[in-house]
Motif scaffolding. Structure first.
Motif, PDB file in Angstrom:
ATOM      1  N   VAL A  21      48.794   6.228  69.158  1.00 41.45           N
ATOM      2  CA  VAL A  21      47.691   7.085  68.708  1.00 41.45           C
ATOM      3  C   VAL A  21      47.130   7.801  69.933  1.00 41.45           C
ATOM      4  O   VAL A  21      46.775   7.155  70.924  1.00 41.45           O
ATOM      5  N   TYR A  74      46.896  13.541  53.585  1.00 37.78           N
ATOM      6  CA  TYR A  74      47.935  12.508  53.538  1.00 37.78           C
ATOM      7  C   TYR A  74      49.203  13.054  54.175  1.00 37.78           C
ATOM      8  O   TYR A  74      49.509  14.254  54.066  1.00 37.78           O
ATOM      9  N   GLY A 100      56.639  13.587  61.302  1.00 39.10           N
ATOM     10  CA  GLY A 100      55.988  13.897  60.034  1.00 39.10           C
ATOM     11  C   GLY A 100      56.503  15.173  59.412  1.00 39.10           C
ATOM     12  O   GLY A 100      56.279  16.263  59.942  1.00 39.10           O
ATOM     13  N   VAL A 126      53.072  16.970  54.345  1.00 43.23           N
ATOM     14  CA  VAL A 126      51.648  16.647  54.297  1.00 43.23           C
ATOM     15  C   VAL A 126      51.028  17.282  53.068  1.00 43.23           C
ATOM     16  O   VAL A 126      51.578  18.189  52.443  1.00 43.23           O
ATOM     17  N   TYR A 170      52.049  13.774  61.309  1.00 43.91           N
ATOM     18  CA  TYR A 170      51.250  12.577  61.583  1.00 43.91           C
ATOM     19  C   TYR A 170      50.060  12.962  62.467  1.00 43.91           C
ATOM     20  O   TYR A 170      49.927  12.515  63.607  1.00 43.91           O
ATOM     21  N   GLU A 217      45.706  14.796  62.360  1.00 45.14           N
ATOM     22  CA  GLU A 217      44.571  15.222  61.540  1.00 45.14           C
ATOM     23  C   GLU A 217      44.632  16.703  61.210  1.00 45.14           C
ATOM     24  O   GLU A 217      44.113  17.136  60.178  1.00 45.14           O
ATOM     25  N   LEU A 251      46.296   6.281  59.333  1.00 46.59           N
ATOM     26  CA  LEU A 251      47.119   6.949  60.334  1.00 46.59           C
ATOM     27  C   LEU A 251      47.445   6.041  61.509  1.00 46.59           C
ATOM     28  O   LEU A 251      48.596   5.985  61.974  1.00 46.59           O
ATOM     29  N   GLU A 252      46.448   5.290  61.996  1.00 50.23           N
ATOM     30  CA  GLU A 252      46.662   4.471  63.189  1.00 50.23           C
ATOM     31  C   GLU A 252      47.598   3.292  62.955  1.00 50.23           C
ATOM     32  O   GLU A 252      48.014   2.618  63.903  1.00 50.23           O
ATOM     33  N   ALA A 254      50.613   3.662  61.503  1.00 46.93           N
ATOM     34  CA  ALA A 254      51.916   4.254  61.192  1.00 46.93           C
ATOM     35  C   ALA A 254      53.059   3.322  61.560  1.00 46.93           C
ATOM     36  O   ALA A 254      54.111   3.315  60.901  1.00 46.93           O
ATOM     37  N   LEU A 262      50.719   7.954  54.721  1.00 50.22           N
ATOM     38  CA  LEU A 262      49.658   7.699  55.693  1.00 50.22           C
ATOM     39  C   LEU A 262      48.417   8.445  55.214  1.00 50.22           C
ATOM     40  O   LEU A 262      48.478   9.651  54.925  1.00 50.22           O
ATOM     41  N   GLN A 263      47.296   7.722  55.117  1.00 49.78           N
ATOM     42  CA  GLN A 263      46.031   8.371  54.778  1.00 49.78           C
ATOM     43  C   GLN A 263      45.405   8.861  56.071  1.00 49.78           C
ATOM     44  O   GLN A 263      45.137   8.090  56.989  1.00 49.78           O
ATOM     45  N   VAL A 264      45.178  10.154  56.162  1.00 47.29           N
ATOM     46  CA  VAL A 264      44.744  10.757  57.424  1.00 47.29           C
ATOM     47  C   VAL A 264      43.292  11.189  57.364  1.00 47.29           C
ATOM     48  O   VAL A 264      42.465  10.791  58.179  1.00 47.29           O
TER      49      VAL A 264
END
Length: 324
Positions: free
Chosen positions: A17, A36, A61, A64, A93, A95, A300-301, A303, A321-323
């Motif tokens: 991260v 996401y 990634g 999205v 991956y 924000e 996200l963190e 992953a 992944l929920q971002v």
């Protein structure tokens, strides 16, 4: 902004991260506030083997969902604040990400962003495999490797919706069979015996269409399940074996054909065609009732945990992944 990168190839532990400046859209691009991000096997191969990684560090990634933050010069039909799903060649991956406007799609009416994140890669892939490459016809019999995975979950439903007379799936363990049977499959077989099982299920005839993302020995055995005029489509090498090669001795006797497909290659070379396929594929969700269930969701963190689950070969359906 927060993002996940890797600076070396290896196991899930190489995912880090980091804080990065927000990317800005260039001409023909849009930036997206990511809600996401989809987790795909191609992300795992990128991290582990360098699949389609041009340089390090790399931000993985491929798909999205989220809201458009800004649009670059020359972009029409997309506006800030609009809810979209996007296909990209890395960068999901995070924000905030940037995507070519040609592969950014408005989320269909009635779908939320969580569902939207399952659409950009898996659904067009499955649709193109069956309809554009294999040319599915009413009454065809279909065999799908990885029937409980993302593409497999959708391919079973699309084959049934497209008029297949019988749809057979292959899974690595019976723990995944129930999931596959809910996704349009008539019968599900184990990897160890699928070729003999298919011959038995079809009375020795074989299948009209087979889809294989595994490659190697599985590809060879899948080729052996084809009936006369059968079509096999390869769309990956999940087994990381030597690339397949075939010749007249394998194709002439039953007049079978073998083709390949890569959504990444299509997105790079012909995004307009990808958009056409995606539009048709998305309609099967809104109009035809096709579903791609989310089986697991990670912040996200975490992953690395999502990658471990994919590599365990125990997951089914779609991982997100929920971002934001």
């Amino acid at each position: 902004m927060r993002a996940i990168i890797f600076e070396e190839f290896g196991g899930p532990e190489v995912l880090k991260v980091v804080d990065r400046p927000e990317p800005q859209p260039g001409p023909g691009e849009v930036s997206i506030e990511v809600a996401y991000a989809g987790v795909n096997f191609a992300d795992i191969k990128a991290r582990a083997e360098g699949y389609r990684v041009e340089s390090l560090p790399f931000l993985p990634g491929l798909e999205v969902s989220g809201r458009i933050r800004a649009v670059g010069d020359g972009v029409t039909g997309l506006t800030p604040g609009q809810e979209v799903a996007a296909f990209l060649n890395g960068g999901g991956y995070a924000e905030v990400t940037v995507a070519p406007a040609a592969t950014v799609f408005p989320v269909p009416d009635g779908l939320d962003l969580r569902t939207g994140a399952t659409l950009p890669s898996v659904l067009p892939t499955a649709y193109a495999l069956l309809h554009d490459v294999a040319r599915l016809r009413d009454g065809d019999t279909v065999l799908v490797q990885g029937a409980a995975g993302g593409v497999g979950t959708v391919a079973g439903q699309l084959a049934r919706l497209g008029g297949a007379a019988a749809v057979y799936g292959v899974v690595s363990s019976f723990d995944k069979a129930e999931h596959a049977l809910k996704s349009g499959y008539d019968q599900v077989f184990l990897t160890e015996s699928f070729d003999t099982d298919v011959r038995a299920a079809t009375g020795g005839r074989g299948v009209d269409i087979a889809l294989d993302p595994v490659g190697g020995e599985t590809f060879r055995r899948t080729l052996g399940t084809l009936g006369r005029f059968g079509r096999l489509v390869s769309f990956g090498n999940a087994g990381s074996e030597e690339p397949w090669q075939i010749g007249p001795g394998e194709t002439y006797p039953l007049s079978v054909s073998v083709a390949g497909f890569s959504i990444l290659a299509m997105a790079a070379a012909d995004p307009a065609r990808l958009r056409q396929i995606a539009d048709l594929a998305f309609r099967t969700v809104t109009d035809g009732g096709v579903e791609l269930p989310v089986s697991a969701e990670f912040p996200l963190e975490r992953a690395d945990e999502a990658h471990r689950l994919v590599e365990s070969r125990t997951s089914t359906g779609k991982l997100l992944l929920q971002v934001g």
